[in-house]
Design a protein around this motif. Structure first.
Motif, PDB file in Angstrom:
ATOM      1  N   GLU A 112      32.865 -55.824 -29.790  1.00 47.98           N
ATOM      2  CA  GLU A 112      32.998 -54.364 -29.600  1.00 47.98           C
ATOM      3  C   GLU A 112      32.088 -53.464 -30.579  1.00 47.98           C
ATOM      4  O   GLU A 112      31.451 -52.726 -29.844  1.00 47.98           O
ATOM      5  CB  GLU A 112      34.595 -53.888 -29.909  1.00 47.98           C
ATOM      6  CG  GLU A 112      35.617 -54.366 -29.045  1.00 47.98           C
ATOM      7  CD  GLU A 112      36.815 -54.064 -29.298  1.00 47.98           C
ATOM      8  OE1 GLU A 112      37.215 -53.570 -30.782  1.00 47.98           O
ATOM      9  OE2 GLU A 112      37.898 -54.439 -28.916  1.00 47.98           O
ATOM     10  N   TYR A 113      31.776 -53.938 -31.613  1.00 49.09           N
ATOM     11  CA  TYR A 113      31.160 -53.384 -32.353  1.00 49.09           C
ATOM     12  C   TYR A 113      29.623 -53.435 -31.770  1.00 49.09           C
ATOM     13  O   TYR A 113      28.740 -52.428 -31.945  1.00 49.09           O
ATOM     14  CB  TYR A 113      30.862 -54.227 -33.950  1.00 49.09           C
ATOM     15  CG  TYR A 113      29.957 -53.479 -35.136  1.00 49.09           C
ATOM     16  CD1 TYR A 113      30.181 -52.547 -35.639  1.00 49.09           C
ATOM     17  CD2 TYR A 113      28.742 -54.303 -35.325  1.00 49.09           C
ATOM     18  CE1 TYR A 113      29.087 -51.938 -36.543  1.00 49.09           C
ATOM     19  CE2 TYR A 113      27.849 -53.765 -36.053  1.00 49.09           C
ATOM     20  CZ  TYR A 113      28.184 -52.661 -36.458  1.00 49.09           C
ATOM     21  OH  TYR A 113      27.363 -52.072 -37.455  1.00 49.09           O
ATOM     22  N   PHE A 114      29.157 -54.524 -31.470  1.00 48.60           N
ATOM     23  CA  PHE A 114      27.832 -54.881 -30.727  1.00 48.60           C
ATOM     24  C   PHE A 114      27.479 -53.753 -29.483  1.00 48.60           C
ATOM     25  O   PHE A 114      26.485 -53.184 -29.556  1.00 48.60           O
ATOM     26  CB  PHE A 114      27.348 -56.141 -30.388  1.00 48.60           C
ATOM     27  CG  PHE A 114      27.276 -57.073 -31.680  1.00 48.60           C
ATOM     28  CD1 PHE A 114      26.189 -56.675 -32.707  1.00 48.60           C
ATOM     29  CD2 PHE A 114      28.224 -58.120 -32.002  1.00 48.60           C
ATOM     30  CE1 PHE A 114      26.109 -57.599 -33.651  1.00 48.60           C
ATOM     31  CE2 PHE A 114      28.091 -58.784 -33.040  1.00 48.60           C
ATOM     32  CZ  PHE A 114      27.040 -58.497 -34.014  1.00 48.60           C
ATOM     33  N   ASP A 115      28.681 -53.819 -28.773  1.00 48.74           N
ATOM     34  CA  ASP A 115      28.514 -52.776 -27.673  1.00 48.74           C
ATOM     35  C   ASP A 115      28.003 -51.423 -28.088  1.00 48.74           C
ATOM     36  O   ASP A 115      27.229 -50.836 -27.710  1.00 48.74           O
ATOM     37  CB  ASP A 115      29.872 -52.833 -26.915  1.00 48.74           C
ATOM     38  CG  ASP A 115      30.164 -54.027 -26.117  1.00 48.74           C
ATOM     39  OD1 ASP A 115      29.211 -54.839 -25.870  1.00 48.74           O
ATOM     40  OD2 ASP A 115      31.185 -54.431 -25.439  1.00 48.74           O
ATOM     41  N   VAL A 116      28.994 -50.999 -29.003  1.00 52.80           N
ATOM     42  CA  VAL A 116      28.698 -49.453 -29.529  1.00 52.80           C
ATOM     43  C   VAL A 116      27.279 -49.678 -30.087  1.00 52.80           C
ATOM     44  O   VAL A 116      26.551 -48.676 -29.840  1.00 52.80           O
ATOM     45  CB  VAL A 116      29.726 -49.196 -30.480  1.00 52.80           C
ATOM     46  CG1 VAL A 116      29.452 -48.034 -31.202  1.00 52.80           C
ATOM     47  CG2 VAL A 116      31.089 -49.083 -29.807  1.00 52.80           C
ATOM     48  N   PHE A 117      27.181 -50.499 -31.026  1.00 51.77           N
ATOM     49  CA  PHE A 117      25.649 -50.420 -31.532  1.00 51.77           C
ATOM     50  C   PHE A 117      24.512 -50.487 -30.616  1.00 51.77           C
ATOM     51  O   PHE A 117      23.447 -49.458 -30.718  1.00 51.77           O
ATOM     52  CB  PHE A 117      25.273 -51.763 -32.649  1.00 51.77           C
ATOM     53  CG  PHE A 117      24.124 -51.854 -33.102  1.00 51.77           C
ATOM     54  CD1 PHE A 117      23.836 -51.015 -34.106  1.00 51.77           C
ATOM     55  CD2 PHE A 117      23.249 -52.849 -32.525  1.00 51.77           C
ATOM     56  CE1 PHE A 117      22.517 -51.128 -34.988  1.00 51.77           C
ATOM     57  CE2 PHE A 117      21.889 -52.795 -33.215  1.00 51.77           C
ATOM     58  CZ  PHE A 117      21.649 -52.018 -34.309  1.00 51.77           C
ATOM     59  N   PHE A 118      24.410 -51.126 -29.642  1.00 50.32           N
ATOM     60  CA  PHE A 118      23.373 -51.285 -28.625  1.00 50.32           C
ATOM     61  C   PHE A 118      23.370 -49.963 -27.868  1.00 50.32           C
ATOM     62  O   PHE A 118      22.367 -49.451 -27.286  1.00 50.32           O
ATOM     63  CB  PHE A 118      23.570 -52.721 -27.574  1.00 50.32           C
ATOM     64  CG  PHE A 118      23.320 -53.734 -28.552  1.00 50.32           C
ATOM     65  CD1 PHE A 118      21.850 -54.000 -29.033  1.00 50.32           C
ATOM     66  CD2 PHE A 118      24.007 -54.813 -28.776  1.00 50.32           C
ATOM     67  CE1 PHE A 118      21.460 -55.022 -29.505  1.00 50.32           C
ATOM     68  CE2 PHE A 118      23.604 -55.978 -29.267  1.00 50.32           C
ATOM     69  CZ  PHE A 118      22.434 -56.231 -29.773  1.00 50.32           C
ATOM     70  N   VAL A 119      24.657 -49.397 -27.465  1.00 50.54           N
ATOM     71  CA  VAL A 119      24.653 -48.085 -26.599  1.00 50.54           C
ATOM     72  C   VAL A 119      24.093 -46.984 -27.356  1.00 50.54           C
ATOM     73  O   VAL A 119      23.132 -46.381 -26.893  1.00 50.54           O
ATOM     74  CB  VAL A 119      26.119 -47.752 -26.224  1.00 50.54           C
ATOM     75  CG1 VAL A 119      26.137 -46.433 -25.627  1.00 50.54           C
ATOM     76  CG2 VAL A 119      26.514 -49.015 -25.113  1.00 50.54           C
TER      77      VAL A 119
END
Length: 117
Positions: free
Chosen positions: A27-34
């Protein structure tokens, strides 16, 4: 869980509630990449450009080395041919060739002189 850092019901921000579970779930990486997709794409493009430029430079250096070796070989060939030509034009070599070919030429017995005006 609110991933954008907004306050949830208890008044805590996302940074306060960071947990390993969100890191493992992705979840953290999804938000970071977006949030950072533009900068990630720009960095990726620059990396690709740098790698391709480095490959091109290495290719050019290899070609330069090959051309320098070729130039050395041509210089040696030129020096050898120049030496052979100079040897063929020596007076002793010319007189020997004249004798071998049966020509009736002799050395001049009178020295050269300057014609006055």
């Amino acid at each position: 869980m609110n991933l954008l850092g907004n306050k949830d019901k208890k008044g805590q921000t996302q940074q306060d509630k960071f947990r390993w579970k969100s890191l493992i779930n992705g979840e953290y990486f999804d938000v970071f990449f977006v949030k950072n997709i533009k900068i990630i794409l720009i960095i990726s493009v620059f990396l690709v450009l740098r790698i391709s430029k480095q490959y091109y430079c290495e290719k050019q250096l290899a070609e330069i080395d090959q051309l320098q070796d070729s130039l050395k070989m041509v210089k040696y060939t030129y020096l050898t041919l120049s030496q052979d030509e100079m040897e063929m034009h020596r007076e002793s070599q010319v007189s020997e060739k004249v004798r071998e070919n049966g020509l009736r030429l002799n050395k001049s017995t009178t020295p050269p002189f300057i014609i006055s005006k």
